[in-house]
Write a protein that holds these residues in place. Structure first.
Motif, mmCIF file in Angstrom:
data_model
loop_
_atom_site.group_PDB
_atom_site.id
_atom_site.type_symbol
_atom_site.label_atom_id
_atom_site.label_comp_id
_atom_site.label_asym_id
_atom_site.label_seq_id
_atom_site.Cartn_x
_atom_site.Cartn_y
_atom_site.Cartn_z
ATOM 1 N N ALA A 20 40.502 47.100 33.147
ATOM 2 C CA ALA A 20 40.149 46.559 34.461
ATOM 3 C C ALA A 20 38.663 46.236 34.446
ATOM 4 C CB ALA A 20 40.468 47.564 35.559
ATOM 5 N N HIS A 21 38.343 45.116 35.039
ATOM 6 C CA HIS A 21 36.944 44.665 35.006
ATOM 7 C C HIS A 21 36.542 44.013 36.312
ATOM 8 C CE1 HIS A 21 38.873 43.658 31.003
ATOM 9 N NE2 HIS A 21 38.080 44.665 30.671
ATOM 10 N N ILE A 22 35.223 43.909 36.479
ATOM 11 C CA ILE A 22 34.666 42.973 37.452
ATOM 12 C C ILE A 22 34.236 41.755 36.649
ATOM 13 C CG2 ILE A 22 32.877 42.542 39.161
ATOM 14 C CD1 ILE A 22 32.749 45.585 39.621
ATOM 15 N N HIS A 23 34.746 40.605 37.065
ATOM 16 C CA HIS A 23 34.405 39.342 36.399
ATOM 17 C C HIS A 23 33.473 38.539 37.293
ATOM 18 C CE1 HIS A 23 37.650 39.054 33.150
ATOM 19 N NE2 HIS A 23 37.987 40.154 33.811
ATOM 20 N N PHE A 24 32.645 37.730 36.668
ATOM 21 C CA PHE A 24 31.809 36.783 37.417
ATOM 22 C C PHE A 24 31.383 35.667 36.470
ATOM 23 C CE2 PHE A 24 27.747 34.953 38.594
ATOM 24 C CZ PHE A 24 27.953 34.640 39.927
ATOM 25 N N GLU A 79 33.380 35.506 33.297
ATOM 26 C CA GLU A 79 33.299 36.498 32.227
ATOM 27 C C GLU A 79 33.351 37.918 32.795
ATOM 28 O OE1 GLU A 79 32.983 35.489 28.937
ATOM 29 O OE2 GLU A 79 33.385 33.536 29.862
ATOM 30 N N ILE A 80 33.534 38.877 31.889
ATOM 31 C CA ILE A 80 33.485 40.284 32.282
ATOM 32 C C ILE A 80 32.023 40.692 32.472
ATOM 33 C CG2 ILE A 80 33.882 42.655 31.480
ATOM 34 C CD1 ILE A 80 36.258 41.395 29.821
ATOM 35 N N VAL A 81 31.701 41.273 33.622
ATOM 36 C CA VAL A 81 30.339 41.786 33.827
ATOM 37 C C VAL A 81 30.316 43.317 33.916
ATOM 38 C CG1 VAL A 81 29.406 39.659 34.815
ATOM 39 C CG2 VAL A 81 30.435 41.373 36.331
ATOM 40 N N VAL A 101 37.760 41.140 40.816
ATOM 41 C CA VAL A 101 38.327 42.297 40.109
ATOM 42 C C VAL A 101 39.648 41.879 39.469
ATOM 43 C CG1 VAL A 101 39.423 44.552 40.434
ATOM 44 C CG2 VAL A 101 37.227 44.060 41.531
ATOM 45 N N VAL A 102 39.803 42.217 38.195
ATOM 46 C CA VAL A 102 41.044 41.922 37.483
ATOM 47 C C VAL A 102 41.540 43.187 36.791
ATOM 48 C CG1 VAL A 102 42.176 40.494 35.732
ATOM 49 C CG2 VAL A 102 40.268 39.544 37.053
ATOM 50 N N ILE A 103 42.800 43.535 37.042
ATOM 51 C CA ILE A 103 43.475 44.612 36.306
ATOM 52 C C ILE A 103 44.430 43.943 35.322
ATOM 53 C CG2 ILE A 103 44.989 46.626 36.452
ATOM 54 C CD1 ILE A 103 44.031 47.054 39.305
ATOM 55 N N HIS A 104 44.330 44.334 34.058
ATOM 56 C CA HIS A 104 45.112 43.696 32.996
ATOM 57 C C HIS A 104 46.284 44.581 32.557
ATOM 58 C CE1 HIS A 104 41.814 40.703 32.162
ATOM 59 N NE2 HIS A 104 41.113 41.666 32.740
ATOM 60 N N GLY A 105 47.235 43.959 31.875
ATOM 61 C CA GLY A 105 48.347 44.690 31.291
ATOM 62 C C GLY A 105 49.646 44.399 32.021
#
Ligand SMILES: [Cu+2]
Length: 241
Positions: A59-63, A95-97, A149-153
């Motif tokens: 899980a990331h914050i992207h910008f 991108e992932i920040v 916010v993106v949660i992956h999987g």
């Protein structure tokens, strides 16, 4: 005067995201994420349901300055396979920040640190972490209302694990199911937290907050009334036929 302008520039506030399924990726779930920014320190509170159970969910914050600052749509499915992988979502969320790991490093270097992400026991993810140190640039990006916010999987074939022949666009040693985006939401300024904060600063905001709450209540009643009317009409229609 100049001296006062410097502390005023320090980023403080909170933003929150309503996490919804990423188009094409077959997740039946949702969630919320709240990020509080205090200078260069983030506190993240995140909860989600409907995820593949007991598997690590990056899980990331992207910008991205050039991104659309939104969640991807099927229009972003560059290879037209009906699913969105992480790269295909890039034009939407950037991108992932920040990597939302449970322990250790939270930089983009930990983007796929699968042993340090939440595993969503039973499909439910509960994440809370404070003291996430970021640069002032990232703090500003998070507060801009344009971070995502993106949660992956995901689990396309429904076999209860990350599998399949398609390899991840991020790491060819992983199946694409392990990294494709599952839930996504834009971190927007939170009205719930923003109104009381404004009230404290101006001394006159509390009334506005009450009026706002009243409007919300009226809106909710209108919705309930509408649903009741629909039910009534359906019943009436049913008795006609
Ligand atoms: Cu991500």
């Amino acid at each position: 005067m100049v001296l006062f302008a410097i502390p005023a520039a320090a980023a403080t506030g909170s933003v929150q995201a309503d996490l919804q399924p990423v188009a094409g990726n077959g997740v039946n779930g949702d969630g919320t994420a709240m990020v509080t920014v205090d200078g260069t320190m983030l506190t993240v509170d995140m909860g989600a349901t409907g995820l593949l159970a007991d598997q690590p969910h990056a899980a990331h914050i992207h910008f991205g300055a050039d991104a659309r600052h939104e969640c991807p749509t099927l229009g972003d499915d560059a290879n037209a396979d009906g699913h969105l992988n992480t790269s295909e979502g890039g034009p939407a969320y950037g991108e992932i920040v920040v990597s939302l790991t449970k322990t250790g490093d939270t930089s983009p270097n930990s983007a796929l640190a699968v042993d340090r992400f939440d595993t969503a026991p039973g499909g439910t993810l509960q994440y809370e972490r404070g003291s996430i140190e970021v640069t002032s640039t990232v703090a500003d990006e998070v507060l801009s209302g344009e971070a995502v916010v993106v949660i992956h999987g995901v689990d396309y074939n429904g076999d209860g694990k990350y599998s399949g022949d398609t390899t991840s666009d991020l790491d060819p040693s992983l199946p694409t199911e392990a990294t494709d985006p599952a839930l996504c939401g834009v971190l927007a300024a939170s009205q719930m937290s923003g109104i009381p904060a404004g009230g404290v600063e101006t001394g006159g905001g509390s009334t506005a907050g009450v009026e706002h709450a009243g409007l919300l209540a009226v809106g909710g009643l209108a919705l309930i009334g509408g649903a009741g009317l629909l039910t009534y009409r359906r019943r009436a229609h049913g008795s006609d036929s």
